[in-house]
Design a protein around this motif. Structure first.
Motif, PDB file in Angstrom:
ATOM      1  N   ALA A  17      14.097 -20.858   0.583  1.00  0.00           N
ATOM      2  CA  ALA A  17      15.128 -21.147  -0.428  1.00  0.00           C
ATOM      3  C   ALA A  17      14.579 -22.091  -1.497  1.00  0.00           C
ATOM      4  O   ALA A  17      13.973 -23.114  -1.195  1.00  0.00           O
ATOM      5  N   THR A  18      14.777 -21.754  -2.751  1.00  0.00           N
ATOM      6  CA  THR A  18      14.427 -22.658  -3.845  1.00  0.00           C
ATOM      7  C   THR A  18      15.729 -23.220  -4.377  1.00  0.00           C
ATOM      8  O   THR A  18      16.681 -22.484  -4.625  1.00  0.00           O
ATOM      9  N   TRP A  19      15.787 -24.541  -4.535  1.00  0.00           N
ATOM     10  CA  TRP A  19      17.048 -25.178  -4.951  1.00  0.00           C
ATOM     11  C   TRP A  19      16.743 -26.480  -5.681  1.00  0.00           C
ATOM     12  O   TRP A  19      15.637 -27.005  -5.591  1.00  0.00           O
ATOM     13  N   GLN A  20      17.717 -26.960  -6.416  1.00  0.00           N
ATOM     14  CA  GLN A  20      17.557 -28.200  -7.173  1.00  0.00           C
ATOM     15  C   GLN A  20      18.536 -29.239  -6.654  1.00  0.00           C
ATOM     16  O   GLN A  20      19.745 -29.005  -6.676  1.00  0.00           O
ATOM     17  N   ARG A  37      11.461 -26.327  -2.465  1.00  0.00           N
ATOM     18  CA  ARG A  37      11.301 -25.086  -1.710  1.00  0.00           C
ATOM     19  C   ARG A  37      11.567 -25.385  -0.242  1.00  0.00           C
ATOM     20  O   ARG A  37      10.801 -26.108   0.377  1.00  0.00           O
ATOM     21  N   ARG A  62      15.184 -25.525   2.615  1.00  0.00           N
ATOM     22  CA  ARG A  62      16.470 -26.204   2.669  1.00  0.00           C
ATOM     23  C   ARG A  62      17.021 -26.164   4.091  1.00  0.00           C
ATOM     24  O   ARG A  62      16.898 -25.158   4.790  1.00  0.00           O
TER      25      ARG A  62
END
Ligand code: NCD
Ligand code: ZN
Length: 362
Positions: free
Chosen positions: A307-310, A331, A333
């Motif tokens: 998962a890519t998240w901010q 990268r 989560r």
């Protein structure tokens, strides 16, 4: 992907009188959201945790509110050498503040350092905020007392080089590093290794970039990455302060970190800077060994490793509704956490009740 329950050996919880920054529930909720199932809480609280009355108050508050497991450090002061040693069985370790930071626990002079090194039981952890020359002082004082010492939040090339030499000579020194000292340089700018990951960073600076030990140079960051083999633990030094306090005329130093640490390390794994086994060694096995922590049966952390998240400060569980990593493309989560057979975190929701956490020395 599944990891064992992680331990963060350096967290500032802020209950009792600074609970607007954090309390036992919000701190342990932030921990669970970051895949951490045990936190060790620092003593620079209000009231400061330097006597039995404060220790008892803190134990009671944690028993009522902690959602994950925890240990409580006792704070060393010039006048509490005997009292500290007498309460060692109720504390996860003794914290020595040899450098100035948030709170009033800085202890000056050689006498108190030597006395605490002699009196604190040799089989209980002694941990120190000891920068530059103080790193050398605490390593020698512990060695001469025939005991081990754990150096907190190592930030400089000179300090990690000294720790390496001490270890190579067989001295009983362990250490931890914090994500911010491996991912950020002065001004809270991204280290070179992470410029791409941080290209949309919000870029907090000024008082938001202040932390103790301070953020250092790219050369210091590189030295920490190069010397990972002598680093036993990854700790956050989760030090929550509110946006209002950071914007004030006397802003306190410190960053929240519990909810971004594991995703940062996983981002580094993705970038090829370390292996997943290196992370598990420093967030599970290392702290368990150094702090004599009990097993947590039926405990694990589920991840979406791709998962890519901010991270968004306002969406965190910590009351410090900001993060120096706001806008970074992380990268990996945490999706769910199971602690002693109970699902305690799932998809952003804390499911553990306040008081579910156990004291690791209790
Ligand atoms: C910490 C805090 O706010 O309690 N601040 C920090 O900059 N790290 C104090 C500390 O860890 O020494
Ligand atoms: Zn700290």
């Amino acid at each position: 992907m599944r990891l064992p329950g992680l331990t963060d050996p350096h967290v500032h919880v802020r209950d009792l009188q600074q609970s607007h920054k954090e309390d036992w529930f919000s701190a342990t909720a932030a921990a669970l959201a970051g895949g951490v199932t045990t936190i060790l809480a620092m003593p620079n609280t209000q009231p400061p945790l330097v006597d039995e009355v404060a220790l008892t108050q803190y134990e009671v508050a944690a028993r009522a509110r902690a959602a994950c497991d925890y240990g409580i450090y006792f704070g060393a002061g010039p006048g509490n050498v005997g009292a500290a040693a007498g309460l060692a069985s109720r504390s996860v370790g003794l914290k020595l503040y040899l450098d100035a930071t948030f709170g009033d626990l800085k202890m000056s002079g050689l006498d108190a350092l030597v006395a605490h090194c002699a009196a604190w039981p040799k089989d209980r952890p002694l941990v120190a905020h000891a920068e530059e020359q103080q790193t050398a002082a605490v390593i020698l004082a512990a060695h001469l007392a025939g005991r081990s010492v754990h150096v907190c939040h190592v930030a400089r090339e000179s300090e990690i080089a000294l720790i390496r030499s001490a270890r190579e000579r067989g001295l009983a020194v362990t250490c931890e590093v914090c994500p911010h000292h491996l991912f950020l340089i002065e001004g809270a700018r991204p280290a070179r290794q992470f410029e791409v990951v941080a290209k949309n960073a919000r870029g907090w600076s000024g008082a938001y970039a202040e932390v103790r030990p301070r953020l250092q140079t790219q050369a210091d960051v590189d030295a920490l990455w190069t010397n990972l083999d002598v680093i036993d633990c990854f700790a956050t030094d989760h030090a929550p302060h509110t946006i209002t306090e950071k914007e004030s005329t006397a802003p306190p130093p410190g960053f929240p970190g519990l909810e971004t640490a594991l995703p940062l390390w996983l981002t580094a794994v993705h970038a090829g800077l370390l292996d997943l086994d290196d992370v598990i060694a420093r967030m599970h096995a290392g702290p368990r060994r150094i702090f004599n922590l009990p097993e947590q049966p039926a405990t694990w952390v589920d991840l979406d490793a791709e998962a890519t998240w901010q991270p968004i400060g306002a969406e965190q569980h910590t009351r410090a509704a900001w993060t120096p990593f706001e806008g970074w493309a992380l990268r990996g989560r945490v999706t769910a956490v199971t602690l002693r057979g109970e699902r305690v975190y799932d998809s952003g929701q804390i499911l553990a009740q306040p008081g579910f956490g156990h004291n690791v020395v209790g």
